[in-house]
Scaffold this motif. Structure first.
Motif, PDB file in Angstrom:
ATOM      1  N   GLN A  87       0.837  -1.203   0.000  1.00 45.31           N
ATOM      2  CA  GLN A  87       0.000   0.000   0.000  1.00 45.31           C
ATOM      3  C   GLN A  87       0.872   1.253   0.000  1.00 45.31           C
ATOM      4  N   ALA A  88       1.928   1.252   0.815  1.00 44.96           N
ATOM      5  CA  ALA A  88       2.810   2.422   0.892  1.00 44.96           C
ATOM      6  C   ALA A  88       3.537   2.646  -0.431  1.00 44.96           C
ATOM      7  N   ILE A  89       4.075   1.584  -1.013  1.00 48.48           N
ATOM      8  CA  ILE A  89       4.812   1.711  -2.285  1.00 48.48           C
ATOM      9  C   ILE A  89       3.868   2.162  -3.402  1.00 48.48           C
ATOM     10  N   GLU A  90       2.694   1.565  -3.465  1.00 50.68           N
ATOM     11  CA  GLU A  90       1.747   1.946  -4.526  1.00 50.68           C
ATOM     12  C   GLU A  90       1.290   3.391  -4.373  1.00 50.68           C
ATOM     13  N   GLY A 160      17.508   3.613  -2.083  1.00 57.72           N
ATOM     14  CA  GLY A 160      17.368   2.654  -3.176  1.00 57.72           C
ATOM     15  C   GLY A 160      16.136   2.917  -4.011  1.00 57.72           C
ATOM     16  N   LEU A 161      15.020   3.205  -3.354  1.00 56.49           N
ATOM     17  CA  LEU A 161      13.786   3.493  -4.082  1.00 56.49           C
ATOM     18  C   LEU A 161      13.926   4.761  -4.920  1.00 56.49           C
ATOM     19  N   ARG A 162      14.545   5.786  -4.337  1.00 54.09           N
ATOM     20  CA  ARG A 162      14.722   7.052  -5.058  1.00 54.09           C
ATOM     21  C   ARG A 162      15.595   6.844  -6.294  1.00 54.09           C
ATOM     22  N   GLU A 163      16.665   6.080  -6.150  1.00 54.06           N
ATOM     23  CA  GLU A 163      17.554   5.840  -7.290  1.00 54.06           C
ATOM     24  C   GLU A 163      16.854   5.015  -8.368  1.00 54.06           C
ATOM     25  N   ALA A 179       6.691  -1.089  -9.637  1.00 54.58           N
ATOM     26  CA  ALA A 179       5.968  -1.331  -8.392  1.00 54.58           C
ATOM     27  C   ALA A 179       6.300  -2.678  -7.766  1.00 54.58           C
ATOM     28  N   ASP A 180       6.177  -3.754  -8.526  1.00 55.96           N
ATOM     29  CA  ASP A 180       6.389  -5.084  -7.952  1.00 55.96           C
ATOM     30  C   ASP A 180       7.812  -5.254  -7.430  1.00 55.96           C
ATOM     31  N   GLU A 181       8.785  -4.797  -8.207  1.00 59.16           N
ATOM     32  CA  GLU A 181      10.176  -4.918  -7.768  1.00 59.16           C
ATOM     33  C   GLU A 181      10.428  -4.075  -6.522  1.00 59.16           C
ATOM     34  N   ALA A 182       9.846  -2.883  -6.485  1.00 54.70           N
ATOM     35  CA  ALA A 182      10.013  -2.009  -5.318  1.00 54.70           C
ATOM     36  C   ALA A 182       9.389  -2.633  -4.075  1.00 54.70           C
ATOM     37  N   GLU A 184       8.856  -5.931  -3.535  1.00 55.09           N
ATOM     38  CA  GLU A 184       9.640  -7.112  -3.147  1.00 55.09           C
ATOM     39  C   GLU A 184      10.956  -6.715  -2.477  1.00 55.09           C
ATOM     40  N   ALA A 185      11.625  -5.709  -3.014  1.00 61.39           N
ATOM     41  CA  ALA A 185      12.888  -5.262  -2.418  1.00 61.39           C
ATOM     42  C   ALA A 185      12.654  -4.673  -1.027  1.00 61.39           C
ATOM     43  N   SER A 186      11.574  -3.929  -0.864  1.00 60.30           N
ATOM     44  CA  SER A 186      11.256  -3.337   0.438  1.00 60.30           C
ATOM     45  C   SER A 186      10.952  -4.422   1.460  1.00 60.30           C
ATOM     46  N   ILE A 187      10.178  -5.417   1.051  1.00 60.77           N
ATOM     47  CA  ILE A 187       9.850  -6.533   1.951  1.00 60.77           C
ATOM     48  C   ILE A 187      11.126  -7.274   2.346  1.00 60.77           C
ATOM     49  N   ALA A 188      11.992  -7.529   1.362  1.00 56.87           N
ATOM     50  CA  ALA A 188      13.247  -8.223   1.653  1.00 56.87           C
ATOM     51  C   ALA A 188      14.102  -7.436   2.645  1.00 56.87           C
TER      52      ALA A 188
END
Length: 197
Positions: A87-90, A160-163, A179-182, A184-188
């Motif tokens: 929700q936050a990333i989207e 990382g998200l900004r870059e 979105a999906d990659e962001a 998954e990376a955030s969750i990891a």
């Protein structure tokens, strides 16, 4: 008879600058362009801002606050923590995409502003750190063994998200494509070490 307040003029100038950025970019925008689009005068401009850069910094400060509010409002603290991350990333992507020209201008043009830009960048980062810290301080995150999320980890996540956004936009991509990659990376990055093995 309607009277226009100083706040109204200030907002008109900020809106005009954002429209100019979308049309010709910040480097090609002049104070004359801003006042013409805002249907006001140079005198009024300088009553509110000492320079074009000061107007730009005010616009970006306001946009950052709006984005933080939109993201915080989009997250359901009762949802499973991975859902909250999505929700936050989207919401972050939707907010950035809705003002894509300004987002790209932030990436390309802010570094050229020097010391004033550094203060703006630090303030924006602090606002995002506070937001992520608050969003990660819920029962769902604690139940998953997450939290409090360290300042250093939040900075790595945000950097990382900004870059990722910068490279995507500069290469002509769209924010929703990441979105999906962001997510998954955030969750990891947020998953406790014991759960990654």
């Amino acid at each position: 008879m309607n009277s226009v307040t100083g706040t109204d003029f200030r907002q008109r100038l900020l809106d005009a600058l954002e429209e100019c950025i979308a049309e010709v970019g910040y480097p090609k925008t002049t104070v004359a362009d801003i006042v013409r689009r805002a249907k006001t005068s140079r005198r009024t401009f300088y009553e509110h801002f000492e320079s074009r850069d000061a107007c730009f910094i005010a616009l970006l400060t306001e946009a950052n606050a709006d984005q933080v509010s939109q993201i915080a409002a989009a997250v359901d603290p009762e949802a499973p923590w991975r859902t909250q991350v999505r929700q936050a990333i989207e919401a972050w992507i939707a907010s950035g995409e809705s003002r894509a020209a300004l987002t790209l201008s932030w990436i390309r043009d802010v570094p050229s502003l020097g010391t004033a830009a550094r203060a703006l960048q630090r303030e924006a980062m602090e606002n995002f750190i506070a937001m992520v810290h608050t969003l990660g301080d819920t029962g769902e995150f604690r139940a998953a063994g997450i939290g409090p999320v360290s300042r250093q980890r939040i900075i790595m996540l945000l950097g990382g998200l900004r870059e990722l956004v910068a490279i995507t936009l500069e290469e002509g991509g769209r924010m929703p494509d990441i979105a999906d990659e962001a997510v998954e990376a955030s969750i990891a990055l947020l998953t406790p070490a014991a759960q990654t093995h």
